[in-house]
Design an enzyme around this catalytic site. Structure first.
Site, PDB file in Angstrom:
ATOM      1  N   CYS A 261       0.850  -1.140   0.201  1.00 57.44           N
ATOM      2  CA  CYS A 261       0.076  -0.031   0.101  1.00 57.44           C
ATOM      3  C   CYS A 261       0.791   1.194   0.025  1.00 57.44           C
ATOM      4  CB  CYS A 261      -0.822   0.080   1.088  1.00 57.44           C
ATOM      5  SG  CYS A 261      -2.097   1.491   1.410  1.00 57.44           S
TER       6      CYS A 261
ATOM      7  N   HIS B 217       3.795  -6.351  -7.648  1.00 52.50           N
ATOM      8  CA  HIS B 217       3.385  -5.349  -8.437  1.00 52.50           C
ATOM      9  C   HIS B 217       4.750  -4.463  -8.923  1.00 52.50           C
ATOM     10  CE1 HIS B 217       0.910  -1.372  -8.927  1.00 52.50           C
ATOM     11  NE2 HIS B 217       1.437  -1.700 -10.090  1.00 52.50           N
TER      12      HIS B 217
END
Length: 694
Positions: free
Chosen positions: A440, A509
């Site tokens: 995050c 990611h």
């Protein structure tokens, strides 16, 4: 958790070079012919003029190529292209309102005032350093990220005075008596209630009974003239005893969590191990320097023994206490499950719908399951809020019966809270895996040490992973980024360590925290990390918007693919990947997708006014991404790239044009086609500033 943030318009250097080479080669050939034609006449000025024209054309070509690359617009067939003014003029002139009648100019102006949110402007050009000071904001910052000062709308805003629950439940005795603030007079309530949205109620048609009774915005479909609620006995019997949505928070558990009366037995065991190890290290450090050096340095066997102490202690944390049980004593009463004996999940070659904040709600996940998503995961939940029994946070853990492979994602920065949260989920929720969010990027999470912050706190990260693994009976997965800084990737260093910690799957990611979405995902780096992770499955994530992108991603050697923004722009991407084709989906089919979402939303959030407006809000959040889709039949170059923004274009029909609008007011119009007119005091501001269009 994967934040569904806006896209940037970026071209790769290779694309720019190819384009420039092509134009320069053409100009060079023309120039050679011009010189050859005029070589015989030295006084002829046409050759020099031709050279000047060529130089000017070359300069224009260079400028055009450069500007086009920076803007990053998708290539659309010329006959569909239009200007901003013509586009909106067409949309406003042809709009026929939710009831089918054409809207006059005054109503359109009033509507634009009510929505009061302007459409994002065209993305600014990336200027040279000397020109930058002319156009930037005074403080030098760009508009990016979230609209943090969005107006907070209370659930009761659109339904000021509601019908008392005792009337809805057919219980005529209200426990609050005269002190109750809600309607008890059914006739008065029905007189003041907003008009019904439609003629049929999805809940009544599906389940045979609408729990919202007279407060339902489709109440006429299941209400008798004397205000009694009807039922379909056959459907009610079919759903009797069937749990459609799991993982709801019970009142008993909520009260226990609020009173801190929940017993976290396994977590206490693990935290005691950590405490003992910490005290032992402190005692060793407090010893005499010479004696300590003599103890530590010479004996390598002693080092190995000391290094393995923690692992041994975790495998058998102290001697097991006497087991108090009724009936025969089984192995499971005294023996802890080993990692190989935990529930196994086959992740390989699956399509994974990323856990998306706000947009990745249960109704949206049901839509994606229909299109072929294999793995779904709930939105990111804060472990501290779960431990406090917050109803809104527990709602993120809910699982629909159609989600056959489902996990939940939790965020935290300390071993004690994360371990207790994992044990709480393990004992009270039906999940197939638990995911740790260590990717995050938002400041609120990062500055506390959570999200991407865990990648720089490897000691705490290790304790969290081992602690959660200790208390869980299901696989533990981790989602990470390449790193925190843009040019300093650390994932390749962490992955070998995470294999030793006992992680069952890793999702990477291909961007850093600082990078956010300003550049393309680094799939070469993902490929390298995939080899390091073997035999632990590693899923790649980033920039997948077509089946061709998915095929290229699979060639990197990853175990599977996670899709985030691509699934928001077009949820049918899962079908395209599985069938290896481009789907030129029609505007009516896309409207049917939104209609399914509407029905699922009414089932999940309710069919009363509060539920309708909550469904509308989440639909508008989704439309802020869905409007970026360009139909395949309009593209000059297939497929559409996720980093290219759509120019203004006219669709093949009015609905297709309306769905292409980047104006919030037009999103509201689409919602009115499915959920009726918005309330007079309705306000909506998108969560993301959509700086792809700034």
């Amino acid at each position: 958790m994967h934040y569904a943030e806006p896209m940037f318009a970026v071209h790769t250097t290779t694309d720019i070079t190819k384009q420039l080479h092509k134009h320069l080669l053409t100009l060079w050939i023309v120039a050679v012919h011009a010189r050859a034609a005029n070589s015989g006449n030295p006084n002829n000025s046409r050759g020099r003029i031709g050279e000047g024209v060529m130089e000017k054309a070359a300069q224009e070509t260079l400028t055009k190529g450069k500007d086009g690359a920076v803007k990053g617009e998708s290539s659309i067939k010329p006959e569909f292209l239009t200007s901003k003014d013509k586009f909106h003029e067409f949309i406003d002139s042809e709009w026929q309102g939710p009831k089918g009648g054409k809207v006059c100019e005054n109503e359109t102006a009033q509507e634009s005032k009510e929505t009061s949110v302007e459409e994002p402007a065209t993305k600014k050009l990336k200027l040279e350093p000397e020109d930058k000071n002319k156009t930037d904001k005074p403080d030098g910052k760009r508009l990016r990220g979230q609209n943090k000062s969005r107006p907070h709308v209370k659930p009761t805003t659109y339904d000021e005075k509601r019908l008392c629950l005792s009337i809805i439940k057919d219980n005529k005795v209200c426990p609050f008596g005269d002190k109750c603030h809600f309607y008890h007079d059914v006739g008065a309530y029905m007189a003041n209630k907003p008009a019904d949205i439609g003629e049929s109620c999805y809940l009544y048609d599906t389940f045979g009974h609408c729990a919202y009774g007279l407060s339902c915005r489709f109440a006429n479909a299941h209400t008798t003239p004397d205000f009694k609620t009807m039922e379909k006995a056959d459907l009610v019997k079919a759903y009797e005893g069937r749990t459609v949505v799991k993982n709801s928070l019970s009142k008993d558990l909520q009260n226990c969590l609020r009173k801190r009366a929940v017993d976290f037995k396994k977590s206490a065991e693990y935290l005691k191990i950590l405490s003992n190890n910490k005290e032992k290290q402190q005692r060793e450090q407090q010893g005499n320097g010479k004696a300590h050096a003599a103890e530590v340095c010479p004996d390598p066997a002693g080092e190995a023994k000391c290094a393995s102490t923690e692992a041994e202690t975790q495998a058998s944390p102290e001697k097991p206490a006497a087991v108090k049980t009724i009936g025969p004593l089984t192995d499971t009463d005294v023996i802890k499950l080993r990692a190989c004996e935990k529930k196994q999940v086959d992740f390989k070659d699956k399509l994974y719908l990323a856990p998306l904040t706000t947009c990745g709600n249960l109704p949206y996940r049901r839509v994606c399951k229909r299109f072929g998503a294999d793995i779904t995961c709930g939105e990111m939940a804060m472990c501290t809020n779960l431990l406090q029994g917050q109803q809104s946070e527990w709602a993120l853990l809910k699982r629909h019966e159609s989600e056959d492979l489902f996990g939940v994602q939790v965020e935290g920065c300390f071993p004690d809270t994360m371990t207790r949260c994992a044990e709480l989920i393990n004992n009270n929720c039906d999940v197939d895996f638990v995911d740790i969010n260590s990717g995050c990027p938002i400041d609120l999470v990062y500055k506390k040490g959570g999200g991407c912050g865990l990648m720089t706190r490897t000691r705490k990260f290790e304790q969290i992973v081992k602690g959660m693994n200790y208390v869980l009976d299901v696989p533990l997965t981790v989602k990470i980024r390449t790193g925190v800084q843009e040019k300093c990737s650390v994932a390749h260093k962490l992955i070998p360590e995470m294999k030793q910690w006992g992680v069952s799957m890793i999702t990477l990611h291909g961007r850093s925290r600082e990078q956010r979405y300003t550049k393309l995902a680094d799939w070469d780096y993902i490929s390298t990390c995939s080899k390091l992770a073997s035999p632990v499955p590693l899923f790649g994530n980033g920039d997948i918007l077509s089946y061709e992108d998915a095929m290229k991603a699979r060639e990197t050697g990853v175990s599977g693919i996670m899709i985030a923004r691509g699934a928001l722009i077009k949820p049918w991407i899962f079908t395209e990947i599985k069938e290896n084709r481009h789907w030129d989906i029609s505007s009516s089919e896309r409207l049917d997708v939104l209609r399914d979402f509407t029905n699922f939303g009414l089932e999940h959030w309710g069919s009363d006014t509060r539920g309708v407006e909550k469904t509308r809000t989440f639909m508008l959040e989704w439309l802020s991404f869905m409007c970026r889709y360009i139909p395949v039949g309009l593209l000059e170059r297939v497929p559409q790239k996720i980093n290219e923004r759509p120019p203004y274009y006219m669709g093949r029909n009015y609905l297709e044009s309306l769905m292409a609008s980047q104006n919030v007011g037009d999103w509201v119009r689409i919602s009115e086609m499915l959920l009726g007119p918005v309330p007079k005091n309705f306000i909506f501001l998108p969560k993301h500033k959509a700086n792809a269009y700034k």
